[in-house]
Write a protein that holds these residues in place. Structure first.
Motif, short mmCIF file in Angstrom:
data_model
loop_
_atom_site.label_atom_id
_atom_site.label_comp_id
_atom_site.label_asym_id
_atom_site.label_seq_id
_atom_site.Cartn_x
_atom_site.Cartn_y
_atom_site.Cartn_z
N TYR A 14 0.72 -0.71 0.39
CA TYR A 14 -0.01 0.02 -0.06
C TYR A 14 0.74 1.19 -0.39
CZ TYR A 14 -3.51 3.19 0.85
OH TYR A 14 -3.78 4.47 0.99
N SER A 15 1.55 1.30 1.12
CA SER A 15 2.62 2.16 1.29
C SER A 15 3.53 2.80 -0.24
CB SER A 15 3.72 2.56 2.00
OG SER A 15 4.30 1.53 2.47
N VAL A 16 3.42 1.48 -1.30
CA VAL A 16 5.19 2.79 -2.68
C VAL A 16 3.33 2.75 -3.53
CG1 VAL A 16 6.48 1.64 -2.15
CG2 VAL A 16 5.32 -0.12 -2.67
N GLY A 17 2.14 1.85 -3.49
CA GLY A 17 1.48 1.82 -4.28
C GLY A 17 0.74 3.43 -4.50
N ILE A 18 0.88 4.13 -2.61
CA ILE A 18 0.22 5.29 -2.81
C ILE A 18 1.16 6.48 -3.39
CG2 ILE A 18 0.77 5.84 -0.19
CD1 ILE A 18 -2.15 6.30 0.06
N LEU A 19 2.09 5.76 -3.11
CA LEU A 19 3.24 7.07 -3.85
C LEU A 19 2.82 7.12 -5.31
CD1 LEU A 19 6.51 6.04 -1.90
CD2 LEU A 19 5.11 8.28 -1.33
N ALA A 20 2.97 5.98 -5.53
CA ALA A 20 2.92 5.98 -7.45
C ALA A 20 1.00 6.25 -7.43
CB ALA A 20 2.54 4.09 -7.76
N SER A 21 0.15 6.06 -7.22
CA SER A 21 -0.97 6.94 -7.24
C SER A 21 -0.82 8.91 -7.98
CB SER A 21 -1.90 6.73 -6.50
OG SER A 21 -1.71 6.77 -5.24
N TYR A 22 0.51 8.83 -6.41
CA TYR A 22 0.56 10.56 -6.29
C TYR A 22 0.50 11.03 -7.20
CZ TYR A 22 1.48 15.23 -4.41
OH TYR A 22 1.24 16.11 -4.47
N LEU A 23 1.69 9.66 -7.99
CA LEU A 23 2.79 10.83 -9.13
C LEU A 23 1.83 10.43 -10.53
CD1 LEU A 23 6.16 9.14 -7.87
CD2 LEU A 23 5.92 11.35 -8.16
N PHE A 35 8.37 2.47 -13.74
CA PHE A 35 8.06 1.38 -13.13
C PHE A 35 8.54 0.29 -12.93
CE2 PHE A 35 6.81 5.61 -10.74
CZ PHE A 35 7.15 5.31 -9.87
N ARG A 36 9.23 -0.88 -12.26
CA ARG A 36 9.14 -2.53 -12.33
C ARG A 36 7.96 -2.44 -11.84
NH1 ARG A 36 14.77 -4.37 -13.58
NH2 ARG A 36 14.98 -2.09 -15.11
N PRO A 37 8.11 -4.13 -11.57
CA PRO A 37 6.67 -4.33 -10.94
C PRO A 37 7.14 -4.19 -9.04
CG PRO A 37 7.34 -5.74 -12.78
CD PRO A 37 8.06 -4.70 -12.65
N PHE A 38 6.01 -4.06 -7.88
CA PHE A 38 6.34 -3.90 -7.43
C PHE A 38 6.76 -4.89 -6.14
CE2 PHE A 38 2.35 -0.20 -7.03
CZ PHE A 38 3.24 0.39 -7.68
N LEU A 39 8.04 -5.40 -5.82
CA LEU A 39 8.18 -6.29 -5.04
C LEU A 39 7.71 -6.28 -3.66
CD1 LEU A 39 11.70 -6.87 -6.06
CD2 LEU A 39 9.87 -7.65 -6.86
N LEU A 48 16.54 -11.35 -4.74
CA LEU A 48 15.78 -10.22 -4.43
C LEU A 48 16.00 -9.15 -5.55
CD1 LEU A 48 13.93 -9.97 -1.23
CD2 LEU A 48 12.88 -10.21 -3.48
N VAL A 49 17.61 -9.20 -5.77
CA VAL A 49 18.08 -7.74 -6.42
C VAL A 49 18.29 -8.41 -8.25
CG1 VAL A 49 21.18 -7.27 -6.91
CG2 VAL A 49 19.87 -7.26 -4.58
N GLU A 50 18.26 -9.53 -7.98
CA GLU A 50 18.02 -10.01 -9.55
C GLU A 50 17.44 -9.54 -10.21
OE1 GLU A 50 18.44 -14.97 -9.66
OE2 GLU A 50 20.59 -14.43 -8.83
N GLN A 51 15.62 -9.59 -9.19
CA GLN A 51 14.26 -9.11 -9.91
C GLN A 51 14.58 -8.00 -10.10
OE1 GLN A 51 11.65 -10.74 -6.81
NE2 GLN A 51 10.91 -12.34 -7.54
N ILE A 52 15.25 -6.97 -9.48
CA ILE A 52 15.07 -5.93 -9.16
C ILE A 52 16.25 -5.41 -10.78
CG2 ILE A 52 16.15 -3.46 -8.57
CD1 ILE A 52 15.60 -5.02 -6.13
N GLY A 170 -5.42 2.07 -10.45
CA GLY A 170 -5.51 1.06 -11.14
C GLY A 170 -3.81 0.74 -10.82
N ILE A 171 -3.54 1.40 -10.31
CA ILE A 171 -1.20 1.09 -10.17
C ILE A 171 -1.88 -0.43 -9.41
CG2 ILE A 171 -0.25 1.52 -8.17
CD1 ILE A 171 -0.30 3.57 -10.49
N PHE A 172 -2.92 -1.22 -8.40
CA PHE A 172 -3.05 -2.74 -8.63
C PHE A 172 -3.60 -3.47 -9.15
CE2 PHE A 172 -2.42 -0.90 -3.73
CZ PHE A 172 -1.14 -1.15 -3.60
N ASP A 173 -3.49 -3.38 -10.35
CA ASP A 173 -4.47 -4.05 -11.40
C ASP A 173 -3.42 -5.02 -11.81
OD1 ASP A 173 -6.82 -2.32 -11.52
OD2 ASP A 173 -6.41 -1.77 -12.99
N HIS A 174 -2.29 -4.81 -11.84
CA HIS A 174 -1.45 -6.59 -12.38
C HIS A 174 -1.37 -6.59 -10.89
CE1 HIS A 174 1.46 -3.03 -10.12
NE2 HIS A 174 2.15 -4.71 -10.09
#
Length: 182
Positions: A14-23, A35-39, A48-52, A170-174
């Motif tokens: 949620y916290s990073v989702g709300i940052l993205a929805s504000y932007l 933006f890469r998909p949220f981890l 995790l570093v490989e996914q990043i 729509g930030i969380f749709d994926h």
């Protein structure tokens, strides 16, 4: 925003989702970002570093339950990608820095308090090639001068309606699509 799992239950980031929805409100800047998909699921540091992968900016949302893992990820990202700008925010980032940047020299920027406006101003300054000295609500470690700069704290939001819901934008749709398949 790495979270714990409880059986098959996963908490949305949620916290990073709300940052993205504000932007997303600021299409001039939003169109410049990828933006890469949220981890949000815990895993081993190397996985995790490989996914990043190689990114220009890595943002980590820090809570008591993920801080050590976030620091291990940040350290490994710095080792693999020394030019990556690593930023941290969240309730586990101290307001009184003390030796924070000395203990975690692989970090570049710390956000304090609510991050929506600060994150927008930070990314805008970054996109325009400006420094961060005039952005309230953040501290940063200037690795060229070895100085730690602490900017004034930003006032709290007094109108939460300026921050759109990540569910409605729509930030969380994926993420929802992924869980339909599970």
């Amino acid at each position: 925003q790495l979270n714990n799992a409880y059986g098959k239950q996963q908490y949305l980031p949620y916290s990073v989702g709300i940052l993205a929805s504000y932007l997303k409100q600021f299409q001039d800047l939003w169109g410049q970002l990828e933006f890469r998909p949220f981890l949000y699921k815990r895993d081993g540091v190397n996985r995790l570093v490989e996914q990043i992968g190689e990114v220009d900016v890595l943002g980590l949302s820090c809570y008591i339950w993920n801080f050590r893992l976030n620091m291990a990820i940040a350290q490994e990202v710095r080792r693999r990608y020394p030019d990556c700008l690593i930023i941290v925010g969240g309730p586990h980032v101290p307001d009184r820095l003390g030796d924070f940047f000395e203990r975690y020299p692989f970090l570049d920027v710390a956000f304090h308090g609510e991050g929506e406006i600060t994150f927008y101003e930070f990314l805008k300054a970054l996109a325009e090639g400006h420094k961060f000295q005039n952005i309230q609500g953040l501290s940063y470690h200037d690795r060229q001068t070895s100085q730690v700069i602490r900017n004034p704290r930003r006032n709290r939001l007094d109108d939460l309606n300026v921050v759109p819901s990540p569910y409605l934008t729509g930030i969380f749709d994926h993420l929802f699509e992924h869980f339909k398949e599970v």
